[in-house]
Design a protein around this motif. Structure first.
Motif, PDB file in Angstrom:
ATOM      1  N   ARG A   1       0.872  -1.165   0.000  1.00 16.11           N
ATOM      2  CA  ARG A   1       0.000   0.000   0.000  1.00 16.11           C
ATOM      3  C   ARG A   1       0.917   1.226   0.000  1.00 16.11           C
TER       4      ARG A   1
ATOM      5  N   THR B   1     -12.131  -2.110  -2.284  1.00 14.23           N
ATOM      6  CA  THR B   1     -11.133  -1.484  -1.427  1.00 14.23           C
ATOM      7  C   THR B   1     -10.796  -0.083  -1.907  1.00 14.23           C
TER       8      THR B   1
ATOM      9  N   ASP C   1      -7.700   0.859  -1.806  1.00 12.75           N
ATOM     10  CA  ASP C   1      -6.283   0.762  -2.137  1.00 12.75           C
ATOM     11  C   ASP C   1      -6.013   1.021  -3.617  1.00 12.75           C
TER      12      ASP C   1
ATOM     13  N   THR D   1      -2.060  -2.714  -6.086  1.00 14.67           N
ATOM     14  CA  THR D   1      -1.974  -3.406  -4.799  1.00 14.67           C
ATOM     15  C   THR D   1      -3.111  -4.402  -4.644  1.00 14.67           C
TER      16      THR D   1
END
Length: 994
Positions: free
Chosen positions: A599, A656, A658, A662
């Motif tokens: 991340r 997510t 992210d 990732t």
């Protein structure tokens, strides 16, 4: 009034005065006040508007009671006429009167029950007329007799005792629960059977039928009370606490312990426990989507407002809303049903739509009951053609109706769901409503954020980069240590890492402290002045601080958000412009780190002029300093859990915030992509709802999505007919959790908002626990299928046996009392024992293969027909064998014993490895032997004591039925395979060239 009457209207008038108009109305409802004479021209007098409201609410139930009464009257009169005309003249009046009087009694009872139900409804909640939103905080506190320090403990206790009782449903007693269990489609069938038997001259049959009906209702009532008690316990365990001020001291209580005037403290992630007037607010934004439907966070302040609409009252916060950002202090102005949400639920209240297991049960009941009617008509027609009397014909038809009614059907699903909820509770999974269990069994899409679920939840800093090259923590150069120091300064204002809400901040501070890097790295002092806290819509955290060299602005956040705010950087310690080439180099470094599963966060800083306040418009012109690479290792067992879910037909989706690379790296490591692609939040916004619904099957990962986008994904999945489960732990997950078929709040770290919105609270963060919960839901469907095959298959076998023996022989093989005895011994206890236990010796893969269609579709039909065929065949053979070796009554009793023994034997054959099932079956068999062999009791049950050889015939047949049940699956598979082979052979021959 007269004009409405001329139009054919039936008019009710509610008024405090005007006796003439009240008298002219069809129903005049007068409101008697405390002062002045009451309106004597009214037909009804009420003490106030609340009573009048309840009176008007009784109109629809009253109409329903009238319709039911009319139908019962017609049915009773028709049946009475039939009995009076078909029999001898003597006694015709008595025969005619019994059905009519029974129908009248039923109508009266139904009307009284409806009236009692209306009387138990909660009082209507008056609207809030005090304009708290338009008053200053000081005026509100003065009006409520409170202060900014909160109420004292004695004052709060006194106010709670004086508050009107909440109109929430009170715990139901055994008497009421038993009566409510009678309100099923099965009750009229048995009641009609009792009435017909009484009209035909039988006294014992109606008494036995009524006794069985009451006993079943009593068992169901006991089960319901136990379920309510267990659910209250589970709900209390998962109830989020509320922080309050009591006499200047801080304490924590449950939401139901709040009183008007209490002062509550809220922070980001908290759910509002009651309607409150703000008395302090710091950067406060609220998610009020549960009340207003608006998904955008609403800014709140303490200033008075005269806005008429609830959504525009910025000085108020309402129960069910969630603190998106900031902090708040509010004084409670309404609790429970008197809040805006409580009044809305009271107005829109009503029975929940029928779905899941209950819908399947109603469908099965609707199929079984007409079948019994057809069988009864067929048998009655044959009897009448043979010249049988009407009394005997009706008695045999009643017996068939009794055989068709599966007495244990109403509460088998409730028992199964409650048992599954208890098992999950023992494993740390709290189910707030047992009906959620069946929804868990239907889930075919699971949406989750990877952090803490698929990963270990131990986010840590692994590398630091200057934008072109990275180094691990134990190899950091002085310039990379400076990058980490900037990240430490761009942190929330708190002295303890435990109180920092975001785990990325906690990870950075933890690893920086291990390396000895603090906020004052290379500075003589760091004094924090102001901050802009991280929000999902903002994408960064900014801190304004001052040191010996002046004021500075430090920023840490997503690389795609922070980089556009920067215009320079310092590669190789040489300051330079952040031009297109430099941005490409940094983007390549971000992508390289992201593809390794990191991340990635960007940090930037700049000097600024002296100031004490910070706005988003100030966060610009930054100097990019570097990148932080954080990682949360994937759980070793997560890949196996994902594979198990996929094999069970549960599609796994990662949603997510992210970086796409990732998220894709984690999904690839778990083998969760399965040929599907990654979709970003920006790409999602470019799709309309129809297009998004069409591309959902091709997407495995949604990256860089906001809470609003996550909720939209869930709504489109449900619109496509998918049963969706959503996991989350933050306040921003609450809208999607609330939208899902099953919302799951993960872990002890779940915010109160997530817990409040969730149907299931999982006390750890592991995906394996979610798999266990889904498996328990599938096991419930399997248990219900086995229980239904016991109930419906056995009753269908009884119908076939009764019709078959009735067609072969004029005498009745089984009476209504005997069929009731069979059902009581084979339905209630064995079916409940099967329902409360998961299938034994079944692998997780086999359990996950269960589900609504797999369990209650063709498999259930096959099980019902197989059990019915085995039961009817074994009983018919025994009946024919027993006739030459005993009396007709003993042959009938031998057939009854075989019916019971065959069904119990099949139950043990299917679930014999469950001790509770074996005990229930053995107990039923022992009770049967006592009833049959005890003189007097045997006659009451319509039986005769049997001789040893007759018991031997019946028990041998029961054992054969158990063996047949064990061999049935293999025989079925063999037959299906042979039929498939023949079909393939015929297909080849038909397609072969001439």
């Amino acid at each position: 009034m007269r004009r409405l009457h001329r139009d054919g209207r039936v008019v009710a008038l509610v008024a405090r005065t005007d006796d003439t108009a009240l008298a002219a109305a069809d129903v005049g409802i007068g409101l008697a006040g405390d002062q002045g004479a009451p309106p004597w021209g009214a037909h009804l007098l009420c003490r106030g508007a609340a009573q009048a409201c309840r009176l008007l609410e009784a109109v629809p139930p009253a109409r329903q009671a009238s319709r039911h009464g009319a139908r019962l009257s017609v049915a009773g009169s028709a049946l009475g006429a039939l009995l009076g005309l078909a029999g001898p003249a003597r006694g015709a009046a008595r025969r005619t009167g019994i059905p009519v009087q029974t129908a009248a009694l039923l109508g009266l009872g139904a009307g009284v029950w409806t009236a009692m139900t209306v009387a138990h409804r909660p009082e209507p909640v008056p609207a809030q007329h005090t304009p708290w939103h338009a008053m200053s905080p000081q005026a509100v506190l003065a009006a409520l007799g409170s202060s900014a320090e909160g109420l004292s403990e004695p004052d709060s206790t006194r106010r709670r005792s004086q508050q009107p009782a909440e109109p929430a449903e009170a715990p139901v007693g055994l008497g009421r629960a038993t009566l409510e269990e009678l309100a099923t489609p099965l009750t009229p069938v048995l009641t009609a059977g009792a009435g017909i038997s009484a009209g035909a001259g039988s006294i014992l049959d109606p008494l036995v039928i009524t006794g069985v009906l009451v006993l079943n209702a009593l068992i169901g009532g006991v089960q319901r009370i136990g379920a309510q008690r267990e659910l209250r316990r589970l709900t209390a365990r998962s109830a989020p606490p509320v922080r309050i001020r009591r006499g200047g001291e801080h304490s924590t209580v449950r939401a139901d312990q709040l009183a008007v005037g209490d002062v509550v403290e809220l922070q980001a992630g908290d759910a509002v426990p009651a309607d409150c007037r703000l008395i302090a607010a710091h950067g406060l934004e609220m998610d009020e989507s549960s009340l207003t439907g608006e998904s955008v966070a609403v800014a709140k302040s303490t200033g008075a407002t005269s806005a008429p609409a609830v959504a525009d009252r910025t000085s108020m916060i309402f129960e069910g809303a969630v603190v998106a950002t900031g902090r708040a202090v509010g004084v409670v102005v309404a609790t429970g049903a008197r809040t805006e949400v409580g009044r809305t639920q009271r107005i829109a209240g009503g029975p929940a739509p029928v779905s899941g297991v209950e819908a399947r049960l109603r469908s099965l009941t609707a199929r079984v009951l007409p079948l019994s009617v057809v069988a009864g008509v067929l048998l009655a027609g044959v009897d009448l053609l043979r010249g049988r009397g009407l009394g005997q014909t009706l008695s045999r038809s009643v017996g068939l109706a009794v055989a068709a009614v599966p007495e244990g059907l109403p509460f088998v699903a409730t028992v199964a769901e409650l048992a599954a909820a208890r098992r999950l509770s023992a494993r740390g999974t709290l189910v707030r409503n047992s009906a959620t269990i069946e929804a868990l069994g239907r889930v075919n899409v699971l949406c989750f954020d990877k952090t803490g679920t698929l990963t270990e939840g131990r986010l840590g800093l692994r590398q630091v980069s200057d934008g072109t090259r990275a180094a691990p923590l134990d190899e950091l150069t002085s310039s990379l240590r400076d990058v980490l120091a900037v990240a430490v300064r761009a942190r929330p204002f708190t002295e303890s890492r435990r109180h920092i809400p975001h785990q990325t901040d906690r990870a950075v501070l933890r690893d920086a402290a291990r390396l000895g890097i603090t906020a004052d790295h290379d500075h003589d002092r760091v004094e924090r002045l102001h901050e802009l806290a991280f929000e999902s819509g903002r994408g960064y955290h900014a801190t304004l601080w001052c040191g010996g060299a002046g004021a500075y602005l430090s920023v840490k956040g997503a690389s795609e958000v922070v980089l556009p705010l920067a215009d320079r950087w310092r590669p190789d310690e040489q300051p330079g412009p952040l031009d297109a080439e430099a941005r490409d180099r940094i983007a390549a470094e971000v992508d390289r780190l992201a593809r390794q599963g990191f991340r990635v966060l960007a940090v930037a800083e700049r000097a600024c002029s002296a100031r004490t306040e910070l706005a988003e418009s100030d966060v610009t012109g930054l100097e990019f300093r570097g990148l932080l690479a954080l990682a949360d290792p994937v759980r070793p067992t997560a890949a196996r859990a994902v594979a198990t879910l996929r094999a069970a037909g549960v599609e796994v989706m990662m949603i997510t915030g992210d970086h796409p690379s990732t998220a894709e790296s984690i999904a690839a490591e778990l083998d969760a992509l399965n040929g599907r692609r990654v979709l970003t939040g920006a790409e999602l916004d470019a799709l309309d709802d129809e297009r998004l619904t069409s591309v959902l099957p091709d997407v495995a990962v949604f990256a860089r999505v906001s809470p609003e986008q996550k909720a939209r994904i869930v709504s489109r999945l449900r619109a496509a007919g998918r049963a969706v489960a959503v996991t989350g732990d933050g306040a921003n997950d609450a809208p999607a959790i609330r939208l899902a078929d099953v919302g799951l709040a993960l872990g002890e770290r779940a915010t109160p908002a997530a817990r409040e919105a969730a149907d299931v609270v999982i006390t750890d963060d592991r995906i394996e626990t979610i798999t266990d919960a889904i498996m328990e839901g599938r096991a419930m469907w399997s248990s219900v299928r086995d229980a239904l095959s016991i109930l419906l298959g056995g009753n269908l076998g009884e119908i076939a046996y009764t019709v078959g023996t009735g067609l072969l022989n004029g005498a009745a093989a089984l009476s209504a009392r005997q069929l009731l005895l069979v059902n009581m011994l084979t339905d209630v206890l064995p079916a409940m024992a099967v329902a409360v236990r998961p299938p034994p010796d079944v692998t997780p893969e086999e359990l996950l293969a269960e589900g609504p269609e797999a369990s209650l579709g063709a498999a259930l039909t096959r099980d019902i027909l197989g059990r019915a065929a085995i039961t009817a065949t074994s009983a018919a053979i025994v009946w024919m064998l027993a006739r030459p070796v005993g009396s007709l009554a003993q042959a009938s009793t031998t057939g009854l014993v075989t019916l019971v023994g065959a069904q119990l034997g099949q139950t043990v054959a299917v679930r014999g490895r469950t001790p509770l099932v074996v005990a229930a079956a053995a107990g039923s068999l022992v009770l049967l032997a006592v009833i049959v062999q005890t003189p007097g009791v045997s006659q009451v049950a319509g039986c005769r004591p049997l001789l040893p050889h007759q018991w031997a015939i019946a028990l041998t047949a029961a054992g054969a039925a158990a063996v047949a049940q064990l061999l049935a699956p293999q025989v079925t598979r063999f037959v299906i395979s042979r039929l498939s082979s023949i079909r393939m052979l015929l297909t080849r021959r038909s397609t072969a060239p001439a």
